[in-house]
Each structure stands twice: as structure tokens, then as C-alpha cells.
Design a protein around this motif. Sequence first.
Motif, short mmCIF file in Angstrom:
data_model
loop_
_atom_site.label_atom_id
_atom_site.label_comp_id
_atom_site.label_asym_id
_atom_site.label_seq_id
_atom_site.Cartn_x
_atom_site.Cartn_y
_atom_site.Cartn_z
N MET A 112 42.18 32.95 37.20
CA MET A 112 43.49 32.99 37.85
C MET A 112 43.52 32.15 39.12
N ILE A 113 42.41 32.19 39.87
CA ILE A 113 42.33 31.37 41.08
C ILE A 113 42.34 29.90 40.71
N ALA A 114 41.57 29.52 39.68
CA ALA A 114 41.52 28.13 39.23
C ALA A 114 42.88 27.67 38.71
N ASP A 115 43.63 28.58 38.08
CA ASP A 115 44.95 28.26 37.55
C ASP A 115 46.00 28.15 38.64
N GLY A 116 45.66 28.56 39.86
CA GLY A 116 46.62 28.53 40.95
C GLY A 116 47.53 29.74 40.99
N VAL A 117 47.25 30.74 40.15
CA VAL A 117 48.06 31.96 40.11
C VAL A 117 47.70 32.89 41.28
N ALA A 118 46.43 32.86 41.67
CA ALA A 118 45.93 33.73 42.73
C ALA A 118 45.25 32.91 43.81
N VAL A 119 45.01 33.55 44.94
CA VAL A 119 44.42 32.86 46.09
C VAL A 119 42.92 33.13 46.19
N GLN A 120 42.55 34.43 46.20
CA GLN A 120 41.14 34.80 46.35
C GLN A 120 40.98 36.29 46.12
N ARG A 121 39.73 36.70 45.87
CA ARG A 121 39.43 38.13 45.90
C ARG A 121 39.31 38.55 47.35
N SER A 122 39.66 39.78 47.63
CA SER A 122 39.62 40.29 49.00
C SER A 122 38.23 40.11 49.60
N SER A 123 38.17 39.56 50.81
CA SER A 123 36.89 39.40 51.49
C SER A 123 36.35 40.75 51.95
N TRP A 124 37.22 41.75 52.03
CA TRP A 124 36.80 43.08 52.48
C TRP A 124 36.25 43.90 51.32
N SER A 125 37.02 44.03 50.25
CA SER A 125 36.59 44.88 49.13
C SER A 125 35.78 44.12 48.08
N GLN A 126 35.93 42.79 48.04
CA GLN A 126 35.32 41.95 47.02
C GLN A 126 35.89 42.21 45.62
N VAL A 127 36.94 43.03 45.54
CA VAL A 127 37.51 43.40 44.25
C VAL A 127 38.97 42.96 44.16
N THR A 128 39.80 43.49 45.03
CA THR A 128 41.23 43.25 44.97
C THR A 128 41.55 41.76 44.94
N LEU A 129 42.39 41.36 43.98
CA LEU A 129 42.78 39.96 43.87
C LEU A 129 44.05 39.72 44.65
N LYS A 130 44.01 38.76 45.56
CA LYS A 130 45.16 38.41 46.37
C LYS A 130 45.97 37.34 45.65
N LEU A 131 47.19 37.71 45.24
CA LEU A 131 48.09 36.74 44.62
C LEU A 131 48.90 36.05 45.71
N HIS A 132 49.74 35.10 45.31
CA HIS A 132 50.57 34.42 46.30
C HIS A 132 51.60 35.39 46.87
N LYS A 133 51.86 35.25 48.15
CA LYS A 133 52.76 36.16 48.84
C LYS A 133 54.21 35.98 48.39
N ILE A 134 54.96 37.06 48.53
CA ILE A 134 56.41 37.03 48.36
C ILE A 134 56.99 37.05 49.76
N GLY A 135 57.49 35.92 50.24
CA GLY A 135 57.88 35.84 51.63
C GLY A 135 56.61 36.00 52.47
N GLY A 136 56.63 36.94 53.38
CA GLY A 136 55.43 37.21 54.17
C GLY A 136 54.64 38.40 53.68
N PHE A 137 54.98 38.90 52.49
CA PHE A 137 54.37 40.13 52.00
C PHE A 137 53.30 39.85 50.94
N GLY A 138 52.15 40.51 51.11
CA GLY A 138 51.05 40.31 50.18
C GLY A 138 51.32 40.94 48.83
N VAL A 139 50.67 40.40 47.82
CA VAL A 139 50.74 40.94 46.46
C VAL A 139 49.30 41.12 45.99
#
Length: 216
Positions: A96-123
Motif C-alpha cells: 500500500m505504501i509503494a502504491d501511494g495509498v498509504a504513508v507509513q506504519r506508525s513509528s510508535w506502534s509499528q503496526v497501525t498504517l497511516k493513510l493519507h489525511k482527510i484535510g488535517g485529520f489522520g486516517v
Amino acid sequence: MALLFGEMGLLRPIGGKFSASFGAENIREILDQCRTIAEGLSGYGREIFANSGTLLGLVREGTLLAHDNDIDLGILLQAGDAAGAAREWIALTDRMIADGVAVQRSSWSQVTLKLHKIGGFGVDLFPAWCGADDRLWIYPHTAGNLTKAQLLPLKSDPMTGLALPRDAEAVLVSNYGKDWRTPDEGWSFDWPASRERFADFLACIAAPGGPAEAAG
């Protein structure tokens, strides 16, 4: 204080910073974009559903929680155990990250996938899987205490079109406790207990050689 947290819709500071909440936003526009994201994720061949605070808001309030500041989604993996789920999750999120759908896995949990934000809100996207015994796991709150039949088949929320667990109330009890219907500003998630319940999965995620090494 009333201006900051009321009319301006800001959340109380975390780490010295104020953050916007949904209370002062166009909720319909956010939900429309959220549904578009969920529909796009379904192209990866897995079920997508509202999770955590987003699920709580849709079921209890019929909309997003006014004091919340991110979107939570779950994705049902095809794996049947913790080690397989970790391998699949790493591979899927890397894709998903390579496809540009997501940004990165959480640096804190190493699990949660951070998608692109909606406005200023995380997904945030969270993994879920069902064991061979049909026990349901949804990171980080449901650890085999529910069944596959309580998740599937997913049902569509009539107001937003987002998919919800079949027994959404059971999932909310698993996450927030039996009093989930009553708003509680002092509630906080028990991360230490979650790390214990998901210890096998997290060990596979964090293994130096990757999930395969931890499983072997």
C-alpha cells in the motif's frame, strides 16, 4: 477555554499542541471522503470496516464523535493465526505504501498504517484476522474474545455507507467496555493490557528478521 474547546472545536493539548476535532468541521464531507478511501482499499481484496472511535461515533451518535480527531478503519486479513497475520500485514502495508495509498506504519506502534489525511485529520488502518477456531482478533482491542460471525457479514451504515461489523455493539463492548453507550471524557485505552494480549502478533512484527523468523 470555552472558546478553544467549544466554538473553535479544538482538542485539549497532547504533547503541548492543540489539535482540531470534528466538532467544528463539515462532517458530511469528511465521511464522504472516508467512504471513498474505504472503497479504494477494498480493491486489495479484503473487507474494510469502521473501527474504534469511528465505529463508536457512528453507532452511538450516528456521526463522527465531535471530540475525535481521526478516522479509524479495520481490514480483515486472510491469515488464520498471529504469525501469518504479521507476515500478511507487513507485506500488505508495504504494498500500500509503494502504491501511494498509504504513508507509513506508525513509528510508535509499528503496526497501525497511516493513510493519507482527510484535510488535517489522520486516517488509521488496523489489522484484523480470524483464527482457525473462528475467534476474532482486531488490533488493538479484540483478542479472540469474539467470533468471526460477530464481524461478518459486514453491514452497511445507512447514514454513511461505511461498512460496520455485523454485531457492532459486541465489538464496542470489547473495545470500550459495557458502558460504551455513556460518553466518558476521562476514558483512555489500556495499551499495556493490549500489548500483553497481542504479544505473539507484536513479537512477529518486531522480530529482527521479520515475522517469518519470529514464527520459526
